[in-house]
Design a protein around this motif. Structure first.
Motif, mmCIF file in Angstrom:
data_model
loop_
_atom_site.group_PDB
_atom_site.id
_atom_site.type_symbol
_atom_site.label_atom_id
_atom_site.label_comp_id
_atom_site.label_asym_id
_atom_site.label_seq_id
_atom_site.Cartn_x
_atom_site.Cartn_y
_atom_site.Cartn_z
ATOM 1 N N ILE A 46 19.723 -16.433 -26.354
ATOM 2 C CA ILE A 46 19.611 -15.816 -25.021
ATOM 3 C C ILE A 46 20.035 -14.357 -25.071
ATOM 4 O O ILE A 46 19.375 -13.476 -24.500
ATOM 5 C CB ILE A 46 20.470 -16.592 -23.995
ATOM 6 C CG1 ILE A 46 19.880 -17.977 -23.759
ATOM 7 C CG2 ILE A 46 20.544 -15.827 -22.667
ATOM 8 C CD1 ILE A 46 20.764 -18.900 -22.946
ATOM 9 N N ILE A 47 21.130 -14.069 -25.792
ATOM 10 C CA ILE A 47 21.589 -12.679 -25.914
ATOM 11 C C ILE A 47 20.528 -11.832 -26.613
ATOM 12 O O ILE A 47 20.231 -10.704 -26.191
ATOM 13 C CB ILE A 47 22.923 -12.617 -26.696
ATOM 14 C CG1 ILE A 47 24.043 -13.262 -25.876
ATOM 15 C CG2 ILE A 47 23.275 -11.160 -27.021
ATOM 16 C CD1 ILE A 47 25.349 -13.398 -26.622
ATOM 17 N N ARG A 48 19.927 -12.386 -27.669
ATOM 18 C CA ARG A 48 18.928 -11.643 -28.438
ATOM 19 C C ARG A 48 17.663 -11.379 -27.621
ATOM 20 O O ARG A 48 17.091 -10.294 -27.680
ATOM 21 C CB ARG A 48 18.578 -12.436 -29.709
ATOM 22 C CG ARG A 48 17.614 -11.707 -30.652
ATOM 23 C CD ARG A 48 17.454 -12.426 -31.971
ATOM 24 N NE ARG A 48 16.906 -13.749 -31.830
ATOM 25 C CZ ARG A 48 17.583 -14.881 -31.997
ATOM 26 N NH1 ARG A 48 18.882 -14.836 -32.315
ATOM 27 N NH2 ARG A 48 17.004 -16.052 -31.863
ATOM 28 N N GLU A 49 17.218 -12.367 -26.854
ATOM 29 C CA GLU A 49 15.951 -12.255 -26.132
ATOM 30 C C GLU A 49 16.087 -11.675 -24.726
ATOM 31 O O GLU A 49 15.149 -11.054 -24.214
ATOM 32 C CB GLU A 49 15.282 -13.637 -26.048
ATOM 33 C CG GLU A 49 14.883 -14.207 -27.406
ATOM 34 C CD GLU A 49 14.218 -15.563 -27.293
ATOM 35 O OE1 GLU A 49 14.200 -16.135 -26.166
ATOM 36 O OE2 GLU A 49 13.731 -16.069 -28.317
ATOM 37 N N GLU A 50 17.245 -11.888 -24.082
ATOM 38 C CA GLU A 50 17.381 -11.498 -22.681
ATOM 39 C C GLU A 50 18.565 -10.579 -22.407
ATOM 40 O O GLU A 50 18.744 -10.116 -21.282
ATOM 41 C CB GLU A 50 17.504 -12.756 -21.802
ATOM 42 C CG GLU A 50 16.357 -13.739 -21.989
ATOM 43 C CD GLU A 50 16.654 -15.101 -21.371
ATOM 44 O OE1 GLU A 50 17.161 -15.124 -20.236
ATOM 45 O OE2 GLU A 50 16.391 -16.124 -22.026
ATOM 46 N N GLY A 51 19.376 -10.352 -23.452
ATOM 47 C CA GLY A 51 20.561 -9.526 -23.266
ATOM 48 C C GLY A 51 21.725 -10.342 -22.709
ATOM 49 O O GLY A 51 21.566 -11.512 -22.342
ATOM 50 N N ILE A 52 22.902 -9.720 -22.662
ATOM 51 C CA ILE A 52 24.101 -10.396 -22.154
ATOM 52 C C ILE A 52 23.882 -10.922 -20.741
ATOM 53 O O ILE A 52 24.362 -12.000 -20.374
ATOM 54 C CB ILE A 52 25.315 -9.432 -22.158
ATOM 55 C CG1 ILE A 52 25.710 -9.087 -23.593
ATOM 56 C CG2 ILE A 52 26.491 -10.046 -21.405
ATOM 57 C CD1 ILE A 52 26.319 -10.232 -24.363
ATOM 58 N N GLU A 53 23.124 -10.161 -19.926
ATOM 59 C CA GLU A 53 22.914 -10.589 -18.535
ATOM 60 C C GLU A 53 22.193 -11.931 -18.450
ATOM 61 O O GLU A 53 22.297 -12.640 -17.448
ATOM 62 C CB GLU A 53 22.141 -9.520 -17.757
ATOM 63 C CG GLU A 53 20.731 -9.246 -18.245
ATOM 64 C CD GLU A 53 20.648 -8.162 -19.302
ATOM 65 O OE1 GLU A 53 19.541 -7.605 -19.488
ATOM 66 O OE2 GLU A 53 21.689 -7.869 -19.923
#
Length: 313
Positions: free
Chosen positions: A265-272
């Motif tokens: 999720i962090i890689r594809e969508e960022g921390i948000e």
């Protein structure tokens, strides 16, 4: 009827009341958590789109599953928590749990609750996201399935094992009620101790030793809200992963583990991406916990009082 059983019944009833009052917020946060697109909608816009497509009742898709789930989850949790608490306190003279003891009771109760109730939450999540992905400007055309119809659909599509989708992050999330109930117990003990000290300082010598402060419904409401706010803020990224797995989304089913899900999720969508829907979730969680803690205590006292004549007969 033991106090543990009464706590279980009161917890289930309090949970149903709290869930009924806050369900639209659960529905919105679940959809937001499952959504993988980077575009963000405000809570207001999400509500408008759902009402436009599905009507007001669209905000209550999956409510039947949630009421069953919260009744089972709270009933099981309170039963195991209170039984563990009674066992610990019987071994010594103190009437309050320490921090580690609260965590142990929460771990046992939370693990039992997660394993037993996970199938119900899989059904609820499936119902909540069943109409996602369609054009929000058009009326909904997908038929909404009831509880039993959703169960049959899941079994036909993915088999019995699908009811334990998301069990990994769900077990990790056992830490949520551990943090919540530990924070609640410690805040409660601190508040009682401070008020008792003031009460004894204000009273006479004879009354000072026996005086013990009691908490009001408002105190339980506020303490429940604060403890849930602390717990949800810490654990929300795992709630996102669990929601996606329970919804059975193609991307989520490729997660190799809870940690892999977080990293993906962090890689594809960022921390948000780890905090999608957190606004409505925190509001819902805090309100639910506040209502539950205040309601469960009151229902427990009323049930115990009503049963006293029967138990004495």
């Amino acid at each position: 009827m033991s106090d543990s059983a009464i706590h279980s019944v009161a917890g289930a009833a309090g949970g149903i009341v709290a869930m009924s009052a806050t369900y639209p917020l659960i529905f919105l946060s679940t959809r937001a958590a499952v959504e993988t697109k980077k575009e963000q909608k405000s809570t207001y816009q999400a509500i408008v789109d759902i009402i436009k497509r599905e009507g007001i009742l669209g905000l209550y898709s999956g409510l039947n599953s949630s009421l069953l789930g919260i009744a089972v989850a709270n009933g099981v949790y309170y039963y195991f928590y209170e039984r563990t608490k009674e066992t610990i306190l019987r071994s010594r003279s103190s009437k309050a749990l320490g921090t580690l003891e609260s965590m142990l009771a929460g771990l046992i109760a939370g693990s039992a609750t997660t394993i037993i109730s996970n199938p119900i939450w899989v059904v609820q999540t499936s119902q909540a996201v069943s109409t996602m992905g369609a054009d929000p400007s058009q009326p909904a055309t997908t038929k909404k399935l009831g509880f039993l119809e959703t169960v049959k659909s899941i079994v036909a599509k993915d088999g019995i094992g699908a009811f334990w989708r998301g069990i990994g992050p769900a077990l990790v999330l056992v830490i949520n009620p551990i943090i919540q109930y530990t924070a609640f117990e410690q805040l409660k003990n601190l508040l009682i101790a401070r008020r008792t000290a003031k009460l004894r300082a204000a009273g006479g010598v004879a009354a000072a030793a026996a005086a013990v402060a009691t908490l009001t419904d408002l105190d339980f409401f506020i303490l429940g809200a604060l403890s849930k706010l602390i717990a949800t803020s810490f654990t929300y990224p795992y709630i996102v992963v669990k929601s996606r797995l329970q919804a059975g989304t193609a991307k989520a089913l490729k997660y190799k583990s809870s940690l892999d899900g977080l990293l993906t999720i962090i890689r594809e969508e960022g921390i948000e991406g780890l905090y999608k829907g957190i606004g409505s979730k925190i509001v819902q969680s805090v309100l639910t916990a506040a209502i539950l803690f205040a309601g469960q205590r009151r229902i427990f006292e009323m049930t115990k009082s009503a049963l006293q004549p029967i138990l004495k007969a």
